[in-house]
Motif scaffolding. Structure first.
Motif, PDB file in Angstrom:
ATOM      1  N   SER A  46      -9.680  12.560   3.475  1.00 24.23           N
ATOM      2  CA  SER A  46      -9.130  13.889   3.718  1.00 24.23           C
ATOM      3  C   SER A  46      -7.735  13.991   3.132  1.00 24.23           C
ATOM      4  N   THR A  81     -14.043  25.498   9.505  1.00 18.69           N
ATOM      5  CA  THR A  81     -13.656  24.187   8.966  1.00 18.69           C
ATOM      6  C   THR A  81     -14.813  23.200   9.061  1.00 18.69           C
ATOM      7  N   ARG A  82     -15.479  23.157  10.201  1.00 18.09           N
ATOM      8  CA  ARG A  82     -16.614  22.239  10.377  1.00 18.09           C
ATOM      9  C   ARG A  82     -17.749  22.565   9.428  1.00 18.09           C
ATOM     10  N   ALA A 138     -10.486  29.026   3.123  1.00 18.10           N
ATOM     11  CA  ALA A 138     -11.414  30.034   3.619  1.00 18.10           C
ATOM     12  C   ALA A 138     -10.744  31.405   3.577  1.00 18.10           C
ATOM     13  N   ARG A 152     -11.655  29.475  13.497  1.00 18.83           N
ATOM     14  CA  ARG A 152     -11.110  28.668  12.403  1.00 18.83           C
ATOM     15  C   ARG A 152     -11.700  27.265  12.398  1.00 18.83           C
ATOM     16  N   HIS A 153     -11.823  26.669  13.558  1.00 23.85           N
ATOM     17  CA  HIS A 153     -12.381  25.320  13.637  1.00 23.85           C
ATOM     18  C   HIS A 153     -13.858  25.318  13.241  1.00 23.85           C
ATOM     19  N   ARG A 157     -16.725  21.348   5.920  1.00 25.59           N
ATOM     20  CA  ARG A 157     -16.738  19.888   5.864  1.00 25.59           C
ATOM     21  C   ARG A 157     -18.169  19.347   5.849  1.00 25.59           C
ATOM     22  N   ILE A 171      -9.056  21.135   3.646  1.00 26.47           N
ATOM     23  CA  ILE A 171      -9.592  22.431   4.039  1.00 26.47           C
ATOM     24  C   ILE A 171      -8.493  23.206   4.742  1.00 26.47           C
ATOM     25  N   SER A 172      -8.315  24.458   4.337  1.00 24.06           N
ATOM     26  CA  SER A 172      -7.294  25.309   4.929  1.00 24.06           C
ATOM     27  C   SER A 172      -7.939  26.609   5.407  1.00 24.06           C
ATOM     28  N   VAL A 173      -7.739  26.907   6.684  1.00 23.86           N
ATOM     29  CA  VAL A 173      -8.264  28.141   7.264  1.00 23.86           C
ATOM     30  C   VAL A 173      -7.116  28.802   8.025  1.00 23.86           C
TER      31      VAL A 173
END
Length: 120
Positions: free
Chosen positions: A6, A60-61, A84, A56-57, A64, A44-46
């Motif tokens: 990461s 991200t998931r 995102a 947001r999480h 990923r 990853i940027s949200v």
């Protein structure tokens, strides 16, 4: 993520933003830059514009997991930053995977290490 790490540090993100190339579609923006490590690093940027922390999480998931399941088709030695867009708020897994692979194809970073995909 077997062959990847990461991106965590702000300076690494900024280096990719400044020196990398970008492509965008409806849901995501992707920056790509070669690195000297021989393996991929994914960031990853949200932002808060996408939604609250739960949303947001979740986004991200999804990103990923889309990368993890398709990791073997990416070329190695890249720093990849995925951002995102607010339209990704209600994205499904299928849409997230499609958007990620679409941008990867536009960056020409797909297809060199696809031995596992052919054998499946």
């Amino acid at each position: 993520m077997i062959h990847s790490e990461s991106l965590k540090k702000n300076k690494d993100f900024q280096h990719v933003y400044k020196n990398g190339t970008s492509q965008a579609n409806r849901y995501l923006v992707m920056y790509v830059l070669d690195n000297p490590y021989g393996k991929n690093r994914l960031g990853i940027s949200v932002s808060k514009k996408v939604g609250n922390s739960v949303v947001r999480h979740r986004v991200t998931r999804l990103i990923r997991e889309s990368y993890r399941l398709n990791e073997m088709v990416f070329k190695n030695g890249l720093d990849i930053v995925v951002i995102a867009r607010p339209s990704a708020k209600n994205i499904s897994y299928k849409d997230a995977e499609s958007a990620l692979l679409h941008l990867s194809g536009r960056h020409h970073i797909i297809g060199e290490n696809n031995d596992k995909e052919v054998s499946d």
